[in-house]
Design an enzyme around this catalytic site. Structure first.
Site, PDB file in Angstrom:
ATOM      1  N   SER A 103       0.830  -1.192   0.000  1.00  0.00           N
ATOM      2  CA  SER A 103       0.000   0.000   0.000  1.00  0.00           C
ATOM      3  C   SER A 103       0.875   1.257   0.000  1.00  0.00           C
ATOM      4  O   SER A 103       1.773   1.391  -0.834  1.00  0.00           O
ATOM      5  CB  SER A 103      -0.943  -0.039   1.216  1.00  0.00           C
ATOM      6  N   ASP A 108      -7.879  -4.583  -6.753  1.00  0.00           N
ATOM      7  CA  ASP A 108      -7.377  -3.689  -5.709  1.00  0.00           C
ATOM      8  C   ASP A 108      -7.463  -2.237  -6.193  1.00  0.00           C
ATOM      9  O   ASP A 108      -6.959  -1.891  -7.260  1.00  0.00           O
ATOM     10  CB  ASP A 108      -5.928  -4.074  -5.380  1.00  0.00           C
ATOM     11  N   HIS A 139      -7.797  -5.003  -1.302  1.00  0.00           N
ATOM     12  CA  HIS A 139      -6.505  -4.387  -0.980  1.00  0.00           C
ATOM     13  C   HIS A 139      -5.802  -5.053   0.202  1.00  0.00           C
ATOM     14  O   HIS A 139      -4.626  -4.797   0.436  1.00  0.00           O
ATOM     15  CB  HIS A 139      -6.711  -2.901  -0.681  1.00  0.00           C
TER      16      HIS A 139
END
Length: 526
Positions: free
Chosen positions: A327, A391, A484
């Site tokens: 991320s 995602d 995600h």
């Protein structure tokens, strides 16, 4: 909007920037700018190094700026409730897990022996850790055996280490110490920097922590449009530069001063004076070997990590280093060598084995990407960007004909069956497109069904708990968010299989040779 005299102060040499400031305008200004196209109202939200840029940005990128403002205003509005929700959810999840889930908690209440979780202890696991409880390296190997012998970019073992380290970076220092020492069997407590052996290490791994699920500031950074342009280098996402401690938008001149601190001796000596190892971590403590503790530095993170990396490379002469993150941590992972290149740290770049990112947002424009590919594609591609299916985060910030952010490097894309494809750009690159909406929601339904059958198909190591299933159900409404999490990235690395139509032509700078024998992954030998 900053005055021209202020804007030009210190920027005659080509440094330019645009900062989106949602707090500077009201809802009326936003309505007039978004609906009526009122330029004056739009300028209320922007600050730039010169007026020409402001005029072009406010007209050409109106909808991108509007979306950024709306998203950041909404997230900021719910910032405190989001933080409180995170604290409460962390406590409840740890209360359940430490007492044997709901039935065990009920029995402990009756018996008067309830275990009360304490934040910061080795048993207090983050929300990310609760989503995916796996802590051992693949097949239960120790770190030394996992990285046994010559370190090679692209092996499945190295990918597994990177995703597990990226996931571990969300935990507190005590959890990290427990996992690394007792499960990975290494006498190290590092998250930022981890050596495969205490002496004569072959591998040094730097892992950056990613977006905290209930941290509004992290999500605001992901949705930010603001950029900073470095002359003859490219435009970089301003929020990510801030996260590395290389400037602060409250005083934009700090970006130039910190980015230009490229004289090695003065840099590292300054950092040494300002940031000692004992200052770098939770509780201000350091390990017996002076290693970095597992917390992101709020100030001068880049210089502190670079200094520690240099000292470890001096100690371990044959070692190479890998940078990784999930991320926001993935954005910082690729930004770290980007600043090394800017500072002409070529000796360090020669020691870079590779960069692995998982669910990473875009960090800059096409010019920046071309420069970095020239450094990361020789002698072989050393930057691998892993993207799972739908995602949302890798599709941010927007990439279209009016927007400037572009991915670069090799993309390993995994679909919801964990089939791997090597591509230049992930499918549905901007996510918010109506023509893909139906397929995205159908896929979310399949991912929920898959949660119930994973243990039967792949075994007990792939059982998805109740909390992960709840998140999958939330994904029926918000599929890009549920995709995600770390679970699918760990599964992709461990279960991923190559697509039969895997074409090297997708990567313009040449194929990475694949070897699916023992490692089942890309295998390149230096």
């Amino acid at each position: 909007m900053a005055s021209t005299s202020q804007q030009n102060n210190g920027y005659e040499d080509g440094f330019r920037y645009v900062v989106v400031r949602p707090e500077k305008g009201g809802l009326g200004d936003l309505f007039r700018y978004a609906v009526m196209g009122n330029i004056v109202s739009g300028l209320m939200f922007l600050e730039s190094s010169d007026d020409d840029i402001l005029g072009n940005e406010v007209i050409d990128n109106r909808w991108v700026i509007v979306v950024s403002i709306i998203a950041r205003k909404i997230i900021a509005l719910f910032g405190k409730p989001l933080e409180w929700t995170g604290y409460l959810l962390d406590f409840i999840l740890n209360l359940l897990s430490q007492n044997g889930n709901l039935i065990g908690l009920f029995c402990n209440i009756v018996c008067g022996r309830v275990v009360v979780p304490r934040r910061g202890t080795e048993t207090f696991i983050s929300t990310i850790g609760q989503l995916d409880g796996r802590i051992d390296l693949h097949k239960g190997e120790s770190l030394a055996r996992e990285i046994d012998g010559e370190v090679e970019i692209g092996t499945r073992a190295l990918m597994d280490l990177c995703i597990m380290a990226s996931k571990l970076a969300y935990e507190n220092a005590q959890v990290v110490n427990n996992v690394v020492v007792h499960h990975w069997k290494e006498p190290s407590t590092q998250v930022f920097i981890l050596c495969d052996k205490p002496k004569d290490a072959n591998l040094i791994l730097i892992s950056f922590r990613g977006t905290e699920p209930f941290d509004a500031d992290d999500w605001i950074t992901d949705f930010d449009y603001s950029w900073y342009e470095i002359p003859n280098f490219g435009k970089v996402h301003m929020g990510f530069i801030e996260a590395l401690g290389l400037g602060n938008r409250t005083d934009v001149t700090t970006f130039q001063s910190k980015l230009l601190m490229n004289h090695r001796e003065s840099n590292d000596s300054d950092v040494s004076k300002r940031t000692q190892p004992s200052d770098i971590g939770q509780g201000g403590s350091s390990t017996s070997e002076g290693q970095l503790q597992p917390e992101m530095l709020e100030m001068s993170a880049y210089y502190a990590v670079r200094r520690k990396l240099k000292s470890l490379l001096d100690e371990h002469k044959n070692a190479k280093f890998v940078v990784t993150g999930h991320s926001l941590g993935g954005a910082l992972a690729i930004l770290f060598p980007t600043v090394l290149v800017l500072h002409k740290e070529m000796e360090l770049m020669q020691k870079l084995l590779g960069v692995y990112t998982f669910g990473q947002p875009r960090i800059g424009n096409r010019e920046l990407g071309k420069i970095m590919e020239s450094h990361l594609n020789s002698p072989v591609p050393r930057y691998i960007r892993v993207v799972y299916c739908n995602d949302l985060v890798p599709r941010l910030p927007y990439d279209d004909k009016t927007f400037l952010y572009h991915h670069f490097g090799v993309c390993l894309y995994y679909d919801s069956f964990y089939v791997e494809q090597k591509v230049k750009e992930e499918p549905n690159k901007n996510f918010f497109q109506l023509r893909n909406a139906f397929a995205v929601y159908v896929n979310a339904i399949w991912e929920l069904i898959r949660s119930y059958i994973m243990k039967y198909v792949y075994g007990k190591d792939y059982v998805e708990g109740w909390f992960e299933i709840v998140v999958r159900k939330i994904g029926l409404a918000l599929p890009g968010i549920s995709a995600h999490g770390p679970t699918d990235y760990v599964n992709s690395v461990r279960l991923g299989r190559e697509h039969s139509l895997h074409m090297s032509s997708h990567v313009q700078n040449g194929p990475v040779v694949l070897n699916k024998e023992k490692s089942r992954g890309t295998k390149v030998t230096f």
